[in-house]
Design an enzyme around this catalytic site. Structure first.
Site, short mmCIF file in Angstrom:
data_model
loop_
_atom_site.label_atom_id
_atom_site.label_comp_id
_atom_site.label_asym_id
_atom_site.label_seq_id
_atom_site.Cartn_x
_atom_site.Cartn_y
_atom_site.Cartn_z
N LYS A 10 0.85 -1.21 0.00
CA LYS A 10 0.00 0.00 0.00
C LYS A 10 0.87 1.24 0.00
O LYS A 10 2.05 1.19 0.38
CB LYS A 10 -0.94 0.03 1.21
N ASP A 135 -2.27 -1.37 10.73
CA ASP A 135 -2.55 -1.37 9.29
C ASP A 135 -3.21 -2.65 8.80
O ASP A 135 -3.64 -2.72 7.65
CB ASP A 135 -1.23 -1.25 8.49
O1 C5P Z 1 0.28 -0.92 15.21
P1 C5P Z 1 1.69 -1.19 14.80
O2 C5P Z 1 2.29 -2.35 15.57
O3 C5P Z 1 1.87 -1.34 13.34
O4 C5P Z 1 2.51 0.10 15.22
C1 C5P Z 1 3.93 0.12 15.29
C2 C5P Z 1 4.37 1.32 16.10
O5 C5P Z 1 4.09 2.53 15.40
C3 C5P Z 1 3.67 1.47 17.44
O6 C5P Z 1 4.33 0.74 18.43
C4 C5P Z 1 3.78 2.97 17.68
O7 C5P Z 1 5.08 3.30 18.13
C5 C5P Z 1 3.66 3.55 16.29
N1 C5P Z 1 2.28 3.96 15.94
C6 C5P Z 1 1.72 5.08 16.52
N2 C5P Z 1 0.45 5.46 16.18
C7 C5P Z 1 -0.25 4.76 15.26
C8 C5P Z 1 0.30 3.63 14.64
C9 C5P Z 1 1.58 3.26 15.00
O8 C5P Z 1 2.34 5.75 17.36
N3 C5P Z 1 -1.47 5.17 14.93
#
Ligand code: C5P
Length: 297
Positions: A10, A135
């Site tokens: 994406k 995501d």
């Molecule tokens: O949700 P995911 O594991 O993909 O997110 C990875 C990291 O990205 C999280 O641990 C956080 O530090 C950051 N993040 C964030 N806000 C979001 C998505 C991700 O701060 N909306």
């Protein structure tokens, strides 16, 4: 029984930070679009147990891999014994902001829903997907979608974008947590207010002509602070007529076709950078209707 699945990458056409949440995540408003570049997964049913094989030796094949975690999480929800062997062919560069790992996890959930004959609605799968990563729910639908919350509240949009996308892959990756941590406090705080994105998305209904005007990513200043060469490259692409933006938390920059006669994009890339030419792709069910069941706002 065996299933062959594509797990598309994406790009984020638009990403706005609305504020920082008490759980440490950031409140987002983002427009995601799948492209044709995809990993390939082959799922083979087994009586019990989960195993993963990957053609990229740099990636783990256990619980550190989101594809494995997706299968394990789904298996834990089921009363009886289920099993699968997953073969993963990596084509999507990782640590690039292209959602490769998240897409693999989404494809595993969709595939196992068929392979294990669960018949779960997408909304139920989306609840598990959100536990795997912000995501991941988006990839259950693909195509063009608006995501809010921390990115897990997905509203597929009934607009089919077409056309080429140029993915510029640097010789280094960027870690998503590191980019979020590098956000300036003012960006991190956000305004708390949703934007006028809905009306701007409505203007896209005629295809891609208004796309360049929409491009925005609030994570760019943080990623550019970590890797100033990305900012220089973006400026060079813009100066040569290529609308360009960081995808997600980077390190990939994507560009749309140039708006005027200009040198080929490969001539503008520093040594070590790769170009992948791909196209916007529709969601797995083709052009789709809005699904109010999966949006909470
Ligand atoms: O949700 P995911 O594991 O993909 O997110 C990875 C990291 O990205 C999280 O641990 C956080 O530090 C950051 N993040 C964030 N806000 C979001 C998505 C991700 O701060 N909306």
């Amino acid at each position: 029984m065996q299933l062959v699945l594509q797990a598309p990458a994406k790009v984020n056409l638009y990403l706005r930070i609305l504020g920082k949440r008490a759980d440490g995540y950031h409140q987002l408003e983002t427009l995601l679009q799948t492209v044709e570049l995809a990993d390939q997964l082959v799922l083979t049913r087994r009586p019990a147990g989960i195993s993963l094989q990957c053609d990229d030796p740099r990636l783990g094949t256990g619980a550190d891999n989101l594809a494995y975690r997706a299968a394990a999480l789904l298996a834990r929800q089921l009363p009886g014994a289920v099993g699968v062997h997953i073969q993963l062919k990596k084509r999507v560069p990782w640590q690039a902001g292209l959602g490769g790992g998240s897409s693999d996890a989404g494809a595993v959930l969709l595939g196992l829903n068929r392979l294990w004959q669960l018949h779960w609605p997408l909304e139920r799968l989306a609840q598990l997907a959100a536990q795997l990563g912000s995501d991941v729910p988006f990839f259950l639908w693909g195509g063009l979608a608006l995501a809010t919350g921390r990115g897990e509240v997905v509203r597929p949009l009934p607009v089919r974008l077409s056309g080429s996308v140029f993915l510029v892959i640097p010789p280094f990756g960027l870690s998503t947590p590191a980019v979020y941590q590098a956000l300036a406090p003012s960006t991190s705080a956000g305004t708390g207010l949703p934007s006028s994105l809905d009306s701007r998305v409505a203007a896209l209904s005629d295809g891609t002509s208004n796309l360049a005007a929409l491009l925005q990513n609030d994570l760019e200043p943080a990623a550019f602070a970590l890797r100033p060469e990305l900012q220089q490259l973006k400026h060079s692409l813009l100066a040569h007529g290529y609308p360009a933006l960081l995808s997600g938390s980077g390190s990939c920059l994507f560009a749309l076709p140039a708006t005027r006669p200009t040198p080929p994009l490969t001539d503008l890339l520093p040594a070590g950078y790769r170009l992948i030419v791909t196209r916007f792709s529709p969601g797995s069910g083709g052009p789709r209707q809005e699904r109010p069941g999966c949006a909470t706002n």
